[in-house]
Design a protein around this motif. Structure first.
Motif, PDB file in Angstrom:
ATOM      1  N   GLY A   1       0.841  -1.193   0.000  1.00 34.90           N
ATOM      2  CA  GLY A   1       0.000   0.000   0.000  1.00 34.90           C
ATOM      3  C   GLY A   1       0.873   1.238   0.000  1.00 34.90           C
ATOM      4  N   ARG A   2       0.216   2.379  -0.120  1.00 34.86           N
ATOM      5  CA  ARG A   2       1.006   3.614  -0.140  1.00 34.86           C
ATOM      6  C   ARG A   2       0.176   4.792   0.304  1.00 34.86           C
ATOM      7  N   PHE A   3       0.904   5.824   0.711  1.00 36.88           N
ATOM      8  CA  PHE A   3       0.292   7.128   0.951  1.00 36.88           C
ATOM      9  C   PHE A   3       1.056   8.078   0.036  1.00 36.88           C
ATOM     10  N   ALA A   4       0.321   8.898  -0.718  1.00 33.93           N
ATOM     11  CA  ALA A   4       0.970   9.675  -1.780  1.00 33.93           C
ATOM     12  C   ALA A   4       0.617  11.162  -1.673  1.00 33.93           C
ATOM     13  N   PRO A   5       1.127  11.836  -0.644  1.00 30.83           N
ATOM     14  CA  PRO A   5       0.772  13.249  -0.477  1.00 30.83           C
ATOM     15  C   PRO A   5       1.479  14.150  -1.488  1.00 30.83           C
ATOM     16  N   SER A   6       0.803  15.241  -1.845  1.00 31.55           N
ATOM     17  CA  SER A   6       1.431  16.276  -2.671  1.00 31.55           C
ATOM     18  C   SER A   6       1.989  17.325  -1.713  1.00 31.55           C
ATOM     19  N   PRO A   7       3.266  17.660  -1.822  1.00 34.25           N
ATOM     20  CA  PRO A   7       3.845  18.626  -0.870  1.00 34.25           C
ATOM     21  C   PRO A   7       3.475  20.067  -1.204  1.00 34.25           C
TER      22      PRO A   7
ATOM     23  N   LEU B   1       6.137  11.021  -2.447  1.00 38.23           N
ATOM     24  CA  LEU B   1       5.896  12.469  -2.482  1.00 38.23           C
ATOM     25  C   LEU B   1       5.528  12.845  -3.915  1.00 38.23           C
ATOM     26  N   GLU B   2       4.291  13.298  -4.102  1.00 40.30           N
ATOM     27  CA  GLU B   2       3.805  13.583  -5.450  1.00 40.30           C
ATOM     28  C   GLU B   2       4.054  15.050  -5.779  1.00 40.30           C
ATOM     29  N   ASP B   3       5.291  15.298  -6.165  1.00 38.51           N
ATOM     30  CA  ASP B   3       5.705  16.674  -6.446  1.00 38.51           C
ATOM     31  C   ASP B   3       5.889  16.918  -7.943  1.00 38.51           C
TER      32      ASP B   3
ATOM     33  N   VAL C   1      -5.429   2.975  -0.976  1.00 37.72           N
ATOM     34  CA  VAL C   1      -6.406   3.462   0.009  1.00 37.72           C
ATOM     35  C   VAL C   1      -6.195   4.970   0.073  1.00 37.72           C
ATOM     36  N   ARG C   2      -7.204   5.743  -0.296  1.00 39.34           N
ATOM     37  CA  ARG C   2      -7.049   7.199  -0.365  1.00 39.34           C
ATOM     38  C   ARG C   2      -8.408   7.852  -0.193  1.00 39.34           C
ATOM     39  N   GLY C   3      -8.415   9.178  -0.124  1.00 42.16           N
ATOM     40  CA  GLY C   3      -9.642   9.921   0.157  1.00 42.16           C
ATOM     41  C   GLY C   3     -10.665   9.820  -0.974  1.00 42.16           C
TER      42      GLY C   3
HETATM   43  N1  GLU Z   1      -1.174  13.272  -4.434  1.00 39.16           N
HETATM   44  C1  GLU Z   1      -2.590  13.158  -4.337  1.00 39.16           C
HETATM   45  C2  GLU Z   1      -3.104  14.127  -3.280  1.00 39.16           C
HETATM   46  O1  GLU Z   1      -2.355  14.546  -2.424  1.00 39.16           O
HETATM   47  C3  GLU Z   1      -3.049  11.780  -3.936  1.00 39.16           C
HETATM   48  C4  GLU Z   1      -2.880  10.807  -5.025  1.00 39.16           C
HETATM   49  C5  GLU Z   1      -3.387   9.419  -4.768  1.00 39.16           C
HETATM   50  O2  GLU Z   1      -3.471   8.988  -3.614  1.00 39.16           O
HETATM   51  O3  GLU Z   1      -3.643   8.740  -5.750  1.00 39.16           O
HETATM   52  O4  GLU Z   1      -4.263  14.475  -3.336  1.00 39.16           O
END
Ligand code: GLU
Length: 324
Positions: free
Chosen positions: A9-15, A45-47, A226-228
């Motif tokens: 799994g992952r968490f992918a925040p945009s900084p 980190l989705e930069d 798993v994300r919002g």
């Molecule tokens: N980087 C995206 C955000 O911060 C999330 C991308 C994802 O979870 O697919 O909203």
């Protein structure tokens, strides 16, 4: 990057700002789900959207996660260091005639839509009317768009051979992308009509989120996203890209959002407050609030480790059973 069939799994925040109460819910849920499956949890980190990123915010986010006891199982990955992978994916799509250059500015698109009597924008995004789908008519290409109409017969496909075989395997009788969200159930979208041919490389040369996220989820061997819930609507586009690029589709679970006092979803754009992780107690309290959003009854939070252990036990009893 290592591939694995093990739950990843992952968490992918945009900084683009610090974590807030809403982003912690997604971080916590993805961490809990990974741990409940005996899996690994990664942070990316989705930069890619450089102009929107704030220098140093990546490290702030990593510190906030660490303060909450959410430690990734491998070193974090930065999208800004992975441009050549997105370029390769774009080239693959172009070679298959699944992506085409577009010369339209937003104004051009608005004018074309108006001329066609088309509807209002959807979530602020214009449904591209397909102006450049069959060529640039002497104009200079600015961006690259994905051809979303999967009906081969409608494509003026110029090449034969290997690429044609790939196209045939993608071609679909149905215009719909059907998928099942673990929490929200069956989902369906006709991407060509609902979204239109969408941008995968922007006019400023930056790669779009949709392409980057698909390339990276595959490269990191992500099996479960798993994300919002605000990102749910992007999923069909991402599955379409996965199909075009021959990449596996992870399982998706979209979590509830946190709403502010004005009823709007908390987001960096509407000035959500940064998560308070300044002391262990503040971090534990933030975790407990996130756990409550996930309907995991929170106990008084003496420390992050205990709050996490408690949330994990609750997750196993509820989410892991209800949304396997
Ligand atoms: N980087 C995206 C955000 O911060 C999330 C991308 C994802 O979870 O697919 O909203």
């Amino acid at each position: 990057m290592a591939h694995s069939t093990r739950y990843t799994g992952r968490f992918a925040p945009s900084p683009t700002g610090p974590l807030h109460a809403g982003s912690l819910v997604a971080a916590l849920a993805s961490w809990l789900d990974a741990h409940s499956h005996g899996g690994q949890w990664l942070v990316r980190l989705e930069d890619v959207d450089v102009p929107r990123c704030i220098p140093g915010m990546d490290h702030v986010i990593l510190q906030q996660l660490a303060a909450c006891g959410l430690h990734p199982d491998a070193p974090p990955v930065w999208q800004s260091q992975r441009t050549h992978h997105y370029q390769q994916a774009l080239e693959q799509l172009v070679a298959l005639d699944l992506a085409y250059p577009c010369a339209c500015s937003r104004k051009d698109i608005e004018a074309a839509l108006q001329l066609a009597g088309a509807e209002k924008p959807r979530h602020g995004e214009l449904v591209y009317p397909g102006t450049c789908r069959h060529g640039l008519h002497g104009k200079a290409g600015r961006a690259w768009r994905l051809r979303t109409d999967r009906s081969v017969s409608k494509w003026p496909f110029p090449h034969a051979g290997r690429a044609q075989a790939a196209i045939n395997s993608i071609a679909s009788e149905t215009p719909f992308i059907d998928w099942c969200d673990r929490r929200l159930g069956a989902q369906r979208q006709d991407v060509a009509h609902a979204v239109g041919d969408f941008v995968i490389q922007r006019a400023d040369g930056l790669f779009a989120y949709q392409l980057a996220v698909v390339v990276d989820d595959a490269a990191q061997g992500i099996t479960h996203v798993v994300r919002g819930e605000d990102l749910c609507d992007n999923t069909a586009r991402q599955i379409l890209l996965q199909q075009y690029l021959g990449l596996p589709t992870p399982q998706y679970l979209h979590t509830p959002l946190v709403h502010g006092d004005n009823g709007e979803k908390l987001s960096k754009q509407n000035g959500a407050q940064a998560l308070d992780t300044s002391t262990p107690l503040a971090a534990a309290q933030s975790l407990c609030r996130a756990a409550q959003v996930l309907a995991l009854p929170a106990s008084p939070p003496p420390a992050t480790a205990e709050a996490l252990r408690h949330a994990q036990a609750q997750w196993l009893e509820t989410w892991a059973q209800r949304y396997p």
